[in-house]
Design a protein around this motif. Structure first.
Motif, short mmCIF file in Angstrom:
data_model
loop_
_atom_site.label_atom_id
_atom_site.label_comp_id
_atom_site.label_asym_id
_atom_site.label_seq_id
_atom_site.Cartn_x
_atom_site.Cartn_y
_atom_site.Cartn_z
N PHE A 83 0.80 -1.21 0.01
CA PHE A 83 0.06 0.09 -0.17
C PHE A 83 0.84 1.20 0.07
CE2 PHE A 83 -2.18 3.20 2.79
CZ PHE A 83 -3.21 3.45 1.72
N VAL A 84 1.96 1.20 0.82
CA VAL A 84 2.68 2.39 0.79
C VAL A 84 3.45 2.55 -0.51
CG1 VAL A 84 5.06 3.42 1.92
CG2 VAL A 84 2.86 2.35 3.50
N LEU A 85 4.12 1.57 -0.99
CA LEU A 85 4.91 1.53 -2.20
C LEU A 85 3.88 1.92 -3.39
CD1 LEU A 85 6.86 -1.74 -1.91
CD2 LEU A 85 7.55 0.44 -1.73
N GLY A 86 2.83 1.47 -3.53
CA GLY A 86 1.95 1.81 -4.56
C GLY A 86 1.50 3.49 -4.43
N GLY A 87 1.33 3.73 -3.04
CA GLY A 87 1.21 5.15 -2.71
C GLY A 87 2.49 6.14 -3.17
N VAL A 88 3.56 5.67 -2.91
CA VAL A 88 4.68 6.33 -3.57
C VAL A 88 4.55 6.59 -5.02
CG1 VAL A 88 7.29 6.26 -3.74
CG2 VAL A 88 6.27 5.55 -1.72
N LEU A 89 4.45 5.65 -5.62
CA LEU A 89 4.16 5.70 -7.07
C LEU A 89 3.21 6.73 -7.42
CD1 LEU A 89 4.33 2.00 -8.14
CD2 LEU A 89 6.24 3.72 -8.24
N SER A 92 -5.45 18.50 -6.59
CA SER A 92 -5.47 17.05 -6.41
C SER A 92 -4.19 16.70 -5.80
CB SER A 92 -5.80 16.50 -7.74
OG SER A 92 -7.08 16.61 -8.14
N THR A 93 -2.88 17.43 -6.54
CA THR A 93 -1.68 16.96 -5.98
C THR A 93 -1.52 17.45 -4.47
OG1 THR A 93 -0.95 17.10 -8.54
CG2 THR A 93 0.78 17.39 -6.32
N ILE A 94 -1.83 18.58 -4.00
CA ILE A 94 -1.73 18.95 -2.66
C ILE A 94 -2.65 17.93 -1.78
CG2 ILE A 94 -2.34 20.69 -0.98
CD1 ILE A 94 -1.84 23.03 -3.12
N GLY A 95 -4.00 17.62 -2.28
CA GLY A 95 -4.57 16.63 -1.47
C GLY A 95 -3.85 15.33 -1.44
N ALA A 96 -3.26 14.89 -2.41
CA ALA A 96 -2.48 13.49 -2.44
C ALA A 96 -1.17 13.56 -1.41
CB ALA A 96 -2.01 13.12 -3.84
N TYR A 97 -0.81 14.77 -1.09
CA TYR A 97 0.39 14.62 -0.13
C TYR A 97 -0.20 15.00 1.26
CZ TYR A 97 4.20 14.98 -3.34
OH TYR A 97 5.24 14.59 -4.20
N VAL A 98 -1.20 15.57 1.27
CA VAL A 98 -1.94 15.77 2.69
C VAL A 98 -2.40 14.21 3.25
CG1 VAL A 98 -3.96 16.29 3.77
CG2 VAL A 98 -2.74 18.10 2.57
N PHE A 99 -2.90 13.48 2.22
CA PHE A 99 -3.34 12.13 2.26
C PHE A 99 -2.23 11.08 2.91
CE2 PHE A 99 -4.22 7.81 1.27
CZ PHE A 99 -5.85 7.47 1.69
N ALA A 100 -1.13 11.28 2.01
CA ALA A 100 -0.04 10.61 2.57
C ALA A 100 0.62 11.12 3.79
CB ALA A 100 1.08 10.94 1.27
N GLY A 120 -1.09 11.72 6.29
CA GLY A 120 -1.73 10.95 7.20
C GLY A 120 -1.46 9.76 7.46
N VAL A 121 -1.26 8.98 6.11
CA VAL A 121 -0.80 7.68 6.37
C VAL A 121 0.77 7.37 6.92
CG1 VAL A 121 0.17 5.53 4.74
CG2 VAL A 121 -1.87 7.08 4.31
N LEU A 122 1.66 8.60 6.71
CA LEU A 122 2.77 8.50 7.51
C LEU A 122 2.71 8.71 8.82
CD1 LEU A 122 6.09 8.53 7.12
CD2 LEU A 122 5.76 10.89 6.98
#
Length: 842
Positions: free
Chosen positions: A56-62, A483-491, A493-495
């Motif tokens: 999940f984390v690796l796919g998220g990095v991609l 969308s890009t800012i949101g993706a980093y905010v989501f990431a 949270g996962v971090l």
């Protein structure tokens, strides 16, 4: 004698001294590097969950790399080829290496304790499935670092993935790697189905079974029927790439749409295979956080089954713009609306349960509320794309990207995080930080909506999916940046969640309590052996209906409070009413599943890069490990019966259709038939495209050869059925008639394939000439694969007979081999019939 009175405890006498210690010795977990040999489903489930979250984390990095590239117009972070690899690997990792494995992983970890069993019935199969997935998945992911990653999308549409347009090994890694990983998923599904149906605690009738077990059962059955289609599809495309058999090349009688039919017959049910276990988790958490039973329990079970059935009618949903007939489009559109009904029923049941109870606002509740909001929005856009005119406009736009992520992340990722927060105390006795959980939820929920909601608008403004850049004048700049800012905010949270997970998992293990005051069996006191004694169940929430159950179980006052024969054991119960019928002896830890997985992964991966000799060496190693694994499985018990409670004895080794292994073999036969059905469909599909069938230059094998093939196959099955029905003597020396019948059956199977091969050779079959001939050759090759399997099984069966390991009380090998022999026979008969019926109809 079976225990019939559920109102009385099966064991009421004081337990003998040393009983618990013997149980602990039998179930003691290996330590250090020997953990690789563990087969206990609780340990394997923990490995599974951690590995799936890594993917999940690796796919998220991609995904972050892709979103960074699209943050501004005409960016140059990556080029077009690299971007194609990124979105292909992102989709593949998330769908194949995270989404399905994580729900199977949680099921493998939870179900033994939730069902009140010591373990599921095939722990070594679970271990093999996990290691095959982990080794194969990590090797596949590493292709991204060597420029060998696939670049044809996670759906791998031909002809772009054929040899002409994808000449490298990237597509081969996808085809062989993903096909192999799907085999691992099927192995896990068979384990879960048999475990749910046969190893529930006494008294846990189907009506009392937890919703999560129902959801996993439906999803596992869907895997059995859906995943073989993608195995068949990947096999056909790899045959085209490796041997130039033109299944998908229109100029030579193939059809690219054939791939779409096979792939989406798997792909759309897969969405629900992911969602249904997540919905089962939601049901369990809603009950616990509201503190009341689920509203409409039976209706929710029916809804789960309804979603599972309807989902198989929806594969053309992904092909609305592909030019298929209007009748198919309309029917699929109606089915797409219909599948929303049972899904909505579950949502109303959850909301009604929250309404009836007193909801505790904690981390699991927050993620449940986030799930409700996101999944409902995803369902609404799903109804929109079920409308044909709208789908034609939105197809292959970012609107579809947004819809897909609202359904998958909302419908699966948020429930998984809720489940991790809820069930973590079972692992080491500790909980996540509630304060950090609020930050994690806020970042993930806010970041997700900021990332994906603008994509609806971007898609409606015309942005196509899978583009690596765009011009400044397109009007998409601000939306893509959001969308890009949101993706980093989501990431982020996962971090933050990962940081908290590391903090909690590093703490010393302690006995867990029940922080949620839940009512299901997984919250009983647990050790490596599971529960101290297997509980007698009298309701869907037994810890609520019987508050003293934890103390009774710990005192050994229920079923199987010790180890009868000094090893690992659990109970087998009847499918419907869960009456105990057998003591099941389970295998201990061992290296054979791990070594078999290494060999299997090595075979597929090395074959991809052309190391044929080394690949077959790994394959032979896998077969050797598998034979060693099975050699001790079908063993005679020290006694015919065992005492499992005060005054209650059960048989130890039921035979034939009463055996759980026989039913597992039957499920394997269903998988086999599903693969065959997909390949037969491919042949019929290609035949129906022809003006003349067979096409010019091709011919069917002579009728005489076909008849000989059929008769020899039937003769082999008759011989094996005779062997299975005849009395089996104990002494090896008087089992010579059995071995003779097996050798004759092998000769019949080999003769059947030989005459079929000869007949097609006489007809001049050339698989490289056209798609129809290739499909005939594929069916013949499938019969040849079964011949190889029967040779291995026949030799193995005779070896056990020679070694004196077959007898009246140890005959599962004979029964199961005979059953699979019939499966292979029917496969050959169907293959022979399918190749001849279309010309008659024409």
């Amino acid at each position: 004698m079976p225990h019939d009175d559920a109102s009385q405890l099966p064991s009421s006498l004081p337990r003998p001294e040393g009983e618990r210690e013997a149980l602990e010795r039998a179930w003691a977990a290996p330590r250090g590097w020997r953990m690789l040999s563990a087969v206990n489903n609780t340990h394997i489930g923990a490995f599974y969950i951690v590995t799936a979250m890594v993917f999940f984390v690796l796919g998220g990095v991609l995904a972050l790399l892709m979103r960074t590239q699209l943050a501004v117009p005409e960016a140059g972070l990556v080029d077009a080829g690299t971007y194609n690899q990124l979105f292909t690997m992102h989709g593949t990792v998330m769908m194949f290496l995270f989404a399905v494995p994580i729900v199977e992983a949680i099921a493998v970890y939870l179900l033994p304790s939730m069902l009140g069993a010591r373990d599921l019935p095939f722990p070594r199969l679970s271990a093999y499935a996990f290691w095959a997935y982990a080794i194969g998945g990590l090797a596949f992911f590493c292709t991204v670092f060597f420029g060998a990653a696939p670049d044809g999308g996670w759906f791998m549409y031909p002809p772009l993935t054929g040899k002409q347009y994808s000449p490298g090994v990237g597509a081969d890694f996808w085809l062989l790697g993903i096909g192999f990983i799907e085999i691992s998923a099927i192995a896990g599904a068979i384990e879960l189905i048999i475990g749910i149906l046969f190893t529930r605690a006494p008294g846990m009738t189907l009506a009392r079974m937890p919703i999560f077990a129902w959801a996993v059962l439906v999803a596992a059955l869907m895997i059995v029927f859906a995943f073989p289609a993608v195995i068949a599809a990947t096999t056909l495309l790899e045959l085209e790439r490796a041997f130039d058999w033109p299944f998908f090349l229109p100029a030579r009688g193939g059809d690219p749409l054939l791939w779409q039919h096979l792939f989406w017959f798997f792909g759309h049910p897969e969405v629900y295979i992911i969602f249904l276990p997540a919905a089962g988790m939601v049901s369990m958490l809603v009950i616990a956080m509201a503190g009341v039973p689920l509203v409409g329990h039976r209706a929710v079970v029916a809804a789960l089954a309804g979603v599972g059935v309807i989902s198989f009618l929806l594969w053309i949903h992904h092909m609305f713009a592909s030019g298929v007939g209007i009748t198919a489009l309309v029917l699929t559109s109606l089915a797409s609306f219909a599948v929303a009904v049972p899904s909505v029923l579950q949502v109303f049941a959850w909301l009604a349960t929250f309404w009836r109870g007193r909801v505790r606002i904690a981390a699991p509740t927050l993620f449940l509320l986030g799930f409700f909001f996101i999944f409902v929005l995803g369902g609404l856009t799903g109804v929109m794309v079920a409308v044909l005119p709208f789908d034609w406009q939105a197809h292959d736009s970012y609107f579809i990207v947004a819809h897909l992520h609202y359904v998958l992340i909302g419908g699966m990722v948020f429930p998984v995080f809720a489940a991790l927060y809820y069930w973590l105390p079972l692992f080491n006795g500790w909980q996540f930080s509630e304060r950090l959980a609020r930050w994690v939820f806020g970042l993930m929920f806010g970041g997700f909506n900021l990332a994906f909601f603008p994509m609806h608008v971007t898609g409606l403004l015309g942005m196509p999916r899978r583009v690596y850049t765009y011009g400044e004048d397109m009007g998409w700049n601000a939306l893509n940046l959001l969308s890009t800012i949101g993706a980093y905010v989501f990431a982020l949270g996962v971090l933050l969640w990962l940081v908290d997970a590391v903090r909690v998992l590093r703490r010393p293990e302690r006995e867990h309590d029940d922080p949620w005051r839940a009512g299901t069996l997984e919250w009983l006191p647990l050790r490596d052996y599971g529960v101290r004694s297997i509980p007698q169940v009298d309701s869907t929430e037994p810890l609520w209906s019987r508050p003293s159950l934890s103390e009774e179980v710990e005192a050994g006052r229920h079923w199987l409070p010790g180890t009868v024969f000094g090893g690992r054991e659990t109970l087998v119960t009847r499918i419907v009413d869960a009456r105990p019928v057998q003591l099941l002896r389970l295998p201990g830890d061992g290296w054979s599943p791990f070594l078999a997985a290494v060999g299997t992964a090595g075979f597929f991966l090395l074959l991809t890069v052309g190391w044929v000799f080394t690949a077959f060496a790994f394959g032979l190693g896998a077969v050797a490990a598998l034979v060693y694994w099975l050699w001790g499985s079908d063993r005679a018990a020290p006694a015919d019966a065992a005492t499992v409670a005060d005054g209650v004895t059960l048989p130890v080794l039921p035979l034939g259709r009463r055996s759980h292994s026989w039913w597992a073999t039957a499920l394997l036969g269903v998988v086999d038939f599903a693969v065959l059905a997909s390949m037969a469909y491919a042949h019929v599909h290609l035949a129906m495209l022809l003006d003349v069938c067979p096409p010019p230059g091709a011919a069917l094998s002579p009728v005489g050869q076909g008849a000989a093939n059929v008769l020899l196959l039937l003769a082999g099955s008759v011989l094996m059925e005779w062997s299975a029905r005849a009395p089996l003597p104990q002494q090896s020396s008087v089992q010579r008639p059995l071995r003779l019948r097996v050798m004759l059956a092998l000769a019949c199977a080999a003769g059947a394939f030989a005459v079929a091969w000869q007949g097609n050779a006489l007809a001049g079959l050339n698989p490289t000439a056209d798609g129809w001939s290739a499909s005939v050759a594929a069916l013949l090759a499938y019969q040849g694969m079964h011949l190889v399997i029967l040779l291995v099984l026949g030799v193995y069966l005779m070896a056990r007979s020679w070694a004196g390991l077959l007898g009246p009380r140890a005959r599962a090998t004979l029964d199961n081999v005979a059953l699979f022999w019939h499966v292979a026979t029917v496969q050959g008969l169907v293959g022979e019939a399918v190749t001849r019926i279309p010309p008659w109809l024409g």
